[in-house]
Enzyme design. Structure first.
Site, PDB file in Angstrom:
ATOM      1  N   SER A 158      21.508  26.942 -21.733  1.00 59.14           N
ATOM      2  CA  SER A 158      20.122  27.418 -21.563  1.00 59.14           C
ATOM      3  C   SER A 158      19.893  28.592 -22.501  1.00 59.14           C
ATOM      4  CB  SER A 158      19.889  27.868 -20.123  1.00 59.14           C
ATOM      5  OG  SER A 158      18.638  28.538 -20.027  1.00 59.14           O
TER       6      SER A 158
ATOM      7  N   TYR B  77      22.586  33.266 -12.984  1.00 59.38           N
ATOM      8  CA  TYR B  77      22.340  31.995 -13.689  1.00 59.38           C
ATOM      9  C   TYR B  77      22.576  32.198 -15.190  1.00 59.38           C
ATOM     10  CZ  TYR B  77      19.697  27.914 -15.430  1.00 59.38           C
ATOM     11  OH  TYR B  77      19.309  26.763 -16.076  1.00 59.38           O
TER      12      TYR B  77
HETATM   13  N1  LIG Z   1      14.432  22.790 -16.527  1.00 56.36           N
HETATM   14  C1  LIG Z   1      14.651  23.874 -17.259  1.00 56.36           C
HETATM   15  O1  LIG Z   1      13.738  24.663 -17.521  1.00 56.36           O
HETATM   16  C2  LIG Z   1      16.021  24.128 -17.824  1.00 56.36           C
HETATM   17  C3  LIG Z   1      16.125  25.041 -18.873  1.00 56.36           C
HETATM   18  C4  LIG Z   1      17.375  25.315 -19.419  1.00 56.36           C
HETATM   19  C5  LIG Z   1      18.478  24.664 -18.934  1.00 56.36           C
HETATM   20  N2  LIG Z   1      18.358  23.780 -17.900  1.00 56.36           N
HETATM   21  C6  LIG Z   1      19.581  23.121 -17.432  1.00 56.36           C
HETATM   22  O2  LIG Z   1      19.408  21.729 -17.545  1.00 56.36           O
HETATM   23  C7  LIG Z   1      20.258  21.065 -16.600  1.00 56.36           C
HETATM   24  C8  LIG Z   1      19.422  20.077 -15.814  1.00 56.36           C
HETATM   25  O3  LIG Z   1      18.436  20.784 -15.124  1.00 56.36           O
HETATM   26  P1  LIG Z   1      17.048  20.157 -14.662  1.00 56.36           P
HETATM   27  O4  LIG Z   1      16.005  21.107 -15.049  1.00 56.36           O
HETATM   28  O5  LIG Z   1      16.960  18.746 -15.089  1.00 56.36           O
HETATM   29  O6  LIG Z   1      17.260  20.296 -13.083  1.00 56.36           O
HETATM   30  P2  LIG Z   1      16.899  19.320 -11.881  1.00 56.36           P
HETATM   31  O7  LIG Z   1      15.630  18.608 -12.160  1.00 56.36           O
HETATM   32  O8  LIG Z   1      17.027  20.174 -10.685  1.00 56.36           O
HETATM   33  O9  LIG Z   1      18.094  18.239 -11.915  1.00 56.36           O
HETATM   34  C9  LIG Z   1      19.407  18.644 -11.695  1.00 56.36           C
HETATM   35  C10 LIG Z   1      20.325  17.445 -11.763  1.00 56.36           C
HETATM   36  O10 LIG Z   1      21.649  17.911 -11.541  1.00 56.36           O
HETATM   37  C11 LIG Z   1      22.161  17.268 -10.397  1.00 56.36           C
HETATM   38  N3  LIG Z   1      22.990  18.179  -9.627  1.00 56.36           N
HETATM   39  C12 LIG Z   1      22.653  19.360  -9.068  1.00 56.36           C
HETATM   40  N4  LIG Z   1      23.704  19.882  -8.418  1.00 56.36           N
HETATM   41  C13 LIG Z   1      24.717  18.991  -8.577  1.00 56.36           C
HETATM   42  C14 LIG Z   1      26.057  18.965  -8.148  1.00 56.36           C
HETATM   43  N5  LIG Z   1      26.578  19.940  -7.395  1.00 56.36           N
HETATM   44  N6  LIG Z   1      26.826  17.902  -8.491  1.00 56.36           N
HETATM   45  C15 LIG Z   1      26.320  16.893  -9.239  1.00 56.36           C
HETATM   46  N7  LIG Z   1      25.052  16.864  -9.687  1.00 56.36           N
HETATM   47  C16 LIG Z   1      24.271  17.911  -9.353  1.00 56.36           C
HETATM   48  C17 LIG Z   1      20.974  16.799  -9.589  1.00 56.36           C
HETATM   49  O11 LIG Z   1      21.362  15.704  -8.795  1.00 56.36           O
HETATM   50  P3  LIG Z   1      21.192  15.687  -7.186  1.00 56.36           P
HETATM   51  O12 LIG Z   1      19.762  15.823  -6.866  1.00 56.36           O
HETATM   52  O13 LIG Z   1      21.768  14.380  -6.798  1.00 56.36           O
HETATM   53  O14 LIG Z   1      21.980  16.854  -6.674  1.00 56.36           O
HETATM   54  C18 LIG Z   1      20.007  16.420 -10.713  1.00 56.36           C
HETATM   55  O15 LIG Z   1      20.303  15.138 -11.198  1.00 56.36           O
HETATM   56  C19 LIG Z   1      20.875  22.168 -15.760  1.00 56.36           C
HETATM   57  O16 LIG Z   1      22.176  22.442 -16.255  1.00 56.36           O
HETATM   58  C20 LIG Z   1      19.950  23.352 -15.990  1.00 56.36           C
HETATM   59  O17 LIG Z   1      20.613  24.571 -15.808  1.00 56.36           O
HETATM   60  C21 LIG Z   1      17.154  23.491 -17.340  1.00 56.36           C
END
Ligand SMILES: NC(=O)c1ccc[n+]([C@@H]2O[C@H](COP(=O)([O-])OP(=O)(O)OC[C@H]3O[C@@H](n4cnc5c(N)ncnc54)[C@H](OP(=O)(O)O)[C@@H]3O)[C@@H](O)[C@H]2O)c1
Length: 246
Positions: A142, A156
């Site tokens: 991130s 985070y």
């Molecule tokens: N969205 C943003 O603005 C943003 C920005 C920078 C970085 N990121 C990073 O991008 C990645 C994805 O985030 P996102 O925004 O797509 O979040 P999200 O919509 O909340 O999706 C998170 C995903 O990770 C899975 N997950 C969460 N906890 C888990 C665990 N303990 N074991 C296995 N799977 C798990 C969830 O599956 P379940 O529902 O089955 O738990 C879901 O598929 C993360 O690493 C986040 O830090 C996001």
């Protein structure tokens, strides 16, 4: 269009929703056989499997909590067992727990470190047993590794800083084996992780482009890093943030 990942096998952690689901769709569309893990969202995972299969893709959903090292190891072994090899590992699973330093709970600190940091180490260690020259490891970091921007995100941010440090170190460790290791560093991207309108309204003016990113835009960058044209990129932290840190 040529399917540039035809014959490749990928594992995406946290692939049931958001950026991870977009990565699963994109790698499968590019021809890879794709396994993905999820922890809680079984219905979303099964719907994604049906969607990818309907388009002719090979896909496998594996329930595996990234906080459980043994479950992560089993997911890697199951992927290699089902598809024969493992060429691409995408460490995407991540959680965001907000809180200022004076109120942040120790259990939340540990949980975020386990899922966002330790699981990356565990998955990489397990995956490289199956990878050969040309292997690709990509982690979703991130921009908060470099620029936090607002209060309540210190722990985070620390986990994503750890991802960036591991990425550079693993690139050095695995370069001699012809395996590349990179991280993408998204800025604010529209997913469930920030599905609160007041939060999004605060973020939009901070973006040079005046809008948040889309999951498929991050997936495009991951697909590029997974592909044959990115063979000379390793140890890199690629920012994709609509100018949030510009
Ligand atoms: N969205 C943003 O603005 C943003 C920005 C920078 C970085 N990121 C990073 O991008 C990645 C994805 O985030 P996102 O925004 O797509 O979040 P999200 O919509 O909340 O999706 C998170 C995903 O990770 C899975 N997950 C969460 N906890 C888990 C665990 N303990 N074991 C296995 N799977 C798990 C969830 O599956 P379940 O529902 O089955 O738990 C879901 O598929 C993360 O690493 C986040 O830090 C996001």
């Amino acid at each position: 269009m040529t399917k540039i990942l035809l014959g490749k096998v990928a594992l995406v952690t946290g692939g049931s929703r958001g950026i991870g689901a977009a990565i699963v769709r994109r790698l499968a569309a590019d021809g890879a056989a794709v396994a993905f893990t999820f922890a809680a969202s079984e219905e979303r995972a099964l719907a994604l499997v049906a969607e990818v299969e309907a388009l002719g893709g090979k896909v496998l959903a594996i329930k595996a909590d990234s906080g459980d090292a043994e479950a992560v190891r089993r997911a890697v072994a199951r992927t290699a067992g089902a598809f024969g090899v493992l060429d691409i590992l995408v460490n995407n699973a991540g959680i965001l727990i907000h809180g200022k330093v004076d109120e942040f709970a120790l259990e939340d600190f540990d949980r975020m470190v386990d899922v966002n940091v330790r699981a990356v180490f565990v998955a990489v260690q397990a995956a490289i047993k199956h990878m050969t020259t040309g292997g690709r490891i990509i982690t979703t970091g991130s921009v908060v590794a470099d620029y936090t921007g607002f209060p309540g995100a210190s722990i985070y941010s620390m986990t994503k800083g750890a991802v960036s440090a591991m990425t550079r170190g693993f690139a050095r460790d695995l370069g001699p084996r012809g395996i590349t290791v990179n991280a993408v560093q998204p800025g604010p991207t529209e997913t469930d992780i920030n599905d609160i309108e007041s939060q999004r309204a605060m973020l939009r003016p901070m973006m040079a482009l005046g809008r948040m990113g889309k999951d498929w835009e991050v997936a495009s960058l991951v697909a590029y890093l997974a592909g044959p044209q990115a063979g000379f990129i390793t140890g890199s932290l690629l920012t994709i943030d609509g100018g949030y840190t510009a």
